[in-house]
Design a protein around this motif. Structure first.
Motif, short mmCIF file in Angstrom:
data_model
loop_
_atom_site.label_atom_id
_atom_site.label_comp_id
_atom_site.label_asym_id
_atom_site.label_seq_id
_atom_site.Cartn_x
_atom_site.Cartn_y
_atom_site.Cartn_z
N THR A 137 44.50 31.26 36.07
CA THR A 137 45.64 30.47 36.54
C THR A 137 46.92 31.15 36.10
N ILE A 138 47.79 31.46 37.05
CA ILE A 138 49.08 32.08 36.75
C ILE A 138 50.17 31.18 37.31
N GLU A 139 51.05 30.70 36.46
CA GLU A 139 52.14 29.87 36.93
C GLU A 139 53.26 29.85 35.89
N SER A 140 54.43 29.43 36.34
CA SER A 140 55.57 29.34 35.43
C SER A 140 55.39 28.15 34.50
N CYS A 141 56.16 28.14 33.41
CA CYS A 141 56.07 27.04 32.44
C CYS A 141 56.39 25.71 33.10
N ARG A 142 57.38 25.70 33.99
CA ARG A 142 57.77 24.44 34.62
C ARG A 142 56.69 23.92 35.56
N ASN A 143 56.07 24.80 36.33
CA ASN A 143 54.98 24.35 37.20
C ASN A 143 53.77 23.89 36.40
N HIS A 144 53.53 24.56 35.28
CA HIS A 144 52.43 24.13 34.43
C HIS A 144 52.73 22.77 33.80
N ALA A 145 54.00 22.53 33.48
CA ALA A 145 54.39 21.23 32.93
C ALA A 145 54.15 20.12 33.94
N LYS A 146 54.46 20.38 35.22
CA LYS A 146 54.18 19.39 36.27
C LYS A 146 52.69 19.09 36.34
N ARG A 147 51.89 20.14 36.27
CA ARG A 147 50.44 19.96 36.34
C ARG A 147 49.94 19.12 35.15
N LEU A 148 50.48 19.43 33.97
CA LEU A 148 50.06 18.69 32.78
C LEU A 148 50.45 17.21 32.88
N LEU A 149 51.65 16.94 33.39
CA LEU A 149 52.07 15.55 33.54
C LEU A 149 51.13 14.78 34.45
N ARG A 150 50.70 15.40 35.54
CA ARG A 150 49.77 14.72 36.44
C ARG A 150 48.41 14.51 35.78
N GLU A 151 48.01 15.44 34.90
CA GLU A 151 46.71 15.31 34.24
C GLU A 151 46.75 14.32 33.08
N LEU A 152 47.86 14.31 32.33
CA LEU A 152 47.90 13.55 31.08
C LEU A 152 48.44 12.13 31.23
N ASP A 153 49.30 11.91 32.22
CA ASP A 153 49.93 10.59 32.39
C ASP A 153 49.50 9.99 33.73
N PRO A 154 48.73 8.89 33.70
CA PRO A 154 48.26 8.31 34.98
C PRO A 154 49.39 7.91 35.91
N HIS A 155 50.58 7.64 35.37
CA HIS A 155 51.69 7.21 36.21
C HIS A 155 52.11 8.30 37.19
N TYR A 156 51.84 9.57 36.82
CA TYR A 156 52.29 10.68 37.67
C TYR A 156 51.13 11.34 38.43
N ARG A 157 49.99 10.65 38.52
CA ARG A 157 48.84 11.26 39.21
C ARG A 157 49.15 11.55 40.67
N ARG A 158 49.98 10.71 41.29
CA ARG A 158 50.26 10.87 42.72
C ARG A 158 51.42 11.83 42.97
N GLY A 159 51.99 12.39 41.91
CA GLY A 159 53.06 13.36 42.09
C GLY A 159 54.19 13.15 41.12
N VAL A 160 54.98 14.21 40.93
CA VAL A 160 56.12 14.18 40.01
C VAL A 160 57.35 14.68 40.76
N ARG A 161 58.41 13.89 40.71
CA ARG A 161 59.69 14.33 41.25
C ARG A 161 60.56 14.82 40.11
#
Length: 613
Positions: free
Chosen positions: A102-126
């Motif tokens: 997996t190769i991605e920027s820190c910010r894109n990885h942070a978005k991915r982590l938010l979707r994985e770790l916080d159920p509130h953001y499973r459907r997406g992060v703005r």
């Protein structure tokens, strides 16, 4: 690409093993080949790789790390989206290979982590841009009745950013009071939460907080992190990659510019890190890091029974212990089954800092008695000698044993102390103001206060163990407690308290306040135990770490003046060495900071005489 973890076959989890956890044979696995020379993920320490910043060098580094990682997922984190796109283009290949990379920027990885770790953001992060943040802040200022001018909005955004990142701390400059700032921050967070959105600050900071609050959210041990252009990351990006890497393998950080501050930060976050260059598989630093860990004894099953580690300094020692504890926890061993011992309080402080950075729960264990009331009583007396103005300790010690001061008299004294704004002890000379107190009660109070003054005067001159004995005998507590418990009094625990006092006096010096603090700390559930040598006896642990095994510390120099003390020290060490049910780790440092000076140390001759396999 999504973060995926390599599947593992069913296995039998063992508490301690010389092999990596991925290669532990289970019911459906065969044993790994002993002749493999490629390092496994578990044996590769964190690495700071000095290399050029061009794409070709980064690609070569990633390929070498892939060879080391084997089947584990490799996560490459970059500072920019452009850099990530360039590396992705260089690694276009079959889907099976891409699934482990997996190769991605820190910010894109942070978005991915938010979707994985916080159920509130499973459907997406703005992620709100600057204009959207201003609009939200302007609306909130109007709701709170504050001016919503452009200057006020920018000022509020600055205050919000500083509060969330904790860069300003208590020194945040704002036109609002602290309570108003907190109210603004609370409403701002709720507004973003309702929109399923985050701002630029929270995008990186929220995953870090989630990981540190609950490390189990991110499964560790099946990934290895490569940090591209480590010295070019912003501070929030640095916090993110550090939090992710501490729960995975590695990391391998690419370091280009001679930035010593960033180099020191990496060493602080990963104390057992080595510095190296390409190629990775033949670097002497990597071999040296592995060679410093030696298996001294093994059980018939092949499991490790005794392991030694040669650290470069106390930070390296603490980092090794933290890494081993993390490995054992991944193998299924409970934190409460592990104990880390120390002789110097400074060593304990270094260990606690390393555990905090590695998100390892730890409790520093003080003196414990089998009878809970006995422990509270004795600790109350110890606290009173350190601070006669401790009202809670004074009230407890005053009534155990009874000194003819009824509870009603203590309540009246407490009311007088409140009106005079004095402690209970300092109020006793004014007890004549209470006409309800009989003369005999006032006499008992004055006698107890005189006893306290006598003990307090001895705390800096008398050996700690002698003062403990004198305190418990002159107060009448020892005889009273033995009579109260009718043969069930934990006299062995009092002996352990005396032993702890002797140990503390010899190692830390005559510091009664420090001794009381060390004895007061209680165990917490589901934590690794951090205990002094004298407090380990009588406790049962699967794994024990004996730290600071250096000459003039084990045995201490003072023991050489007394043959019996030297023999007792040796027998104590041998007992501790065989104390653990499963495995004992013996660690020492070649350099240690003592009283602000770096001192070169030799290993203890006890350790030198411990035979290896």
């Amino acid at each position: 690409m999504s973060v995926r973890r390599a599947p593992t076959a069913p296995r039998t989890v063992r508490p301690v093993s010389g092999r990596s956890l991925r290669s532990t044979p289970g019911p459906t696995q065969s044993k790994p080949r002993e002749s493999e020379s490629t390092p496994t993920l578990a044996t590769v320490p964190p690495m700071l790789v000095r290399a050029a910043s061009d794409i070709d060098t980064a690609v070569e580094l990633i390929r070498q790390v892939q060879a080391i990682a084997g089947d584990a997922t490799l996560i490459v984190l970059t500072a920019t989206d452009q850099r990530a796109a360039a590396l992705q283009a260089a690694f276009r290949g079959p889907p099976t290979a891409r699934r482990r990379l997996t190769i991605e920027s820190c910010r894109n990885h942070a978005k991915r982590l938010l979707r994985e770790l916080d159920p509130h953001y499973r459907r997406g992060v703005r992620v709100l841009d600057a204009s959207q943040r201003r609009a939200v802040t302007r609306d909130l200022l109007r709701q709170l009745g504050f001016p919503a001018t452009s200057a006020a909005v920018e000022h509020s955004l600055l205050a919000l950013s500083r509060m969330k990142s904790q860069l300003g701390g208590d020194a945040v400059v704002s036109a609002f009071a602290a309570s108003q700032q907190l109210e603004l921050l609370s409403r701002y967070d709720r507004a973003l939460h309702a929109r399923r959105a985050v701002d630029a600050d929270d995008l990186l900071a929220r995953p870090v907080r989630l990981l540190r609050h609950d490390p189990a959210r991110l499964t560790a041990g099946s990934s290895l992190v490569v940090i591209d252009q480590y010295n070019q990351l912003s501070p929030p990006e640095l916090e993110l990659v550090t939090a992710v890497a501490q729960r995975a393998g590695g990391p391998v950080a690419v370091f280009t510019a001679p930035d010593e501050a960033r180099r020191d930060r990496f060493r602080l976050d990963f104390p057992d890190a080595v510095e190296t260059e390409l190629p990775l598989t033949t670097t002497p630093a990597l071999a040296a890091a592995t060679a410093r860990r030696r298996v001294l004894a093994a059980w018939p099953s092949g499991e490790e029974r005794r392991v030694s580690y040669q650290a470069t300094d106390e930070v390296d020692e603490a980092g090794f212990i933290a890494a081993e504890i993390a490995r054992l926890r991944r193998g299924g061993l409970s934190p409460t089954d592990m104990a880390v011992t120390y002789r110097l309080g400074a060593t304990a402080d270094t260990l606690q800092e390393a555990f905090r950075r590695a998100s390892i729960p730890v409790s520093r264990v003080g003196w414990c008695a089998d009878d809970h009331d006995t422990r509270l009583d004795v600790l109350a007396y110890l606290r009173l000698v350190a601070d006669s103005d401790n009202d809670a300790a004074f009230a407890r010690a005053l009534g155990r044993p009874s000194r003819g001061v009824p509870a009603a008299a203590v309540a009246s004294l407490s009311q007088l102390a409140g009106s005079l704004k004095l402690s209970l002890s300092a109020t006793i000379p004014h007890a004549a103001m209470l006409s309800s107190l009989p003369a005999r009660t006032r006499l008992a109070l004055r006698q107890f206060r005189a006893q306290l003054a006598g003990w307090h005067a001895l705390k800096d001159t008398m050996p700690l163990a002698d003062l403990v004995d004198r305190l418990l005998e002159e107060s009448g507590y020892l005889a009273w407690a033995q009579h109260r418990l009718a043969g069930r009094f934990p006299i062995g625990q009092i002996d352990r308290l005396r032993l702890a006092a002797v140990e503390f006096d010899r190692v830390e010096g005559r510091n009664w306040a420090g001794f009381v603090e060390a004895m007061t700390t209680a165990e917490a559930d589901d934590t690794v135990r951090l205990v002094s040598w004298s407090q380990l006896a009588g406790r049962d642990y699967a794994v024990v770490f004996l730290t600071g095994l250096e000459d003039e510390a084990v045995p201490p120099g003072s023991a050489f003046t007394d043959v019996s003390a030297l023999e007792a020290e040796r027998s104590h060490f041998e007992a501790l060495k065989g104390h653990a049910r499963v495995c004992t780790f013996l660690t020492y440092a070649l350099r240690r900071t003592m009283d602000g000076k770096v001192v070169v140390r030799d290993p203890s001759w006890y350790l030198v005489e411990t035979p290896a396999l």
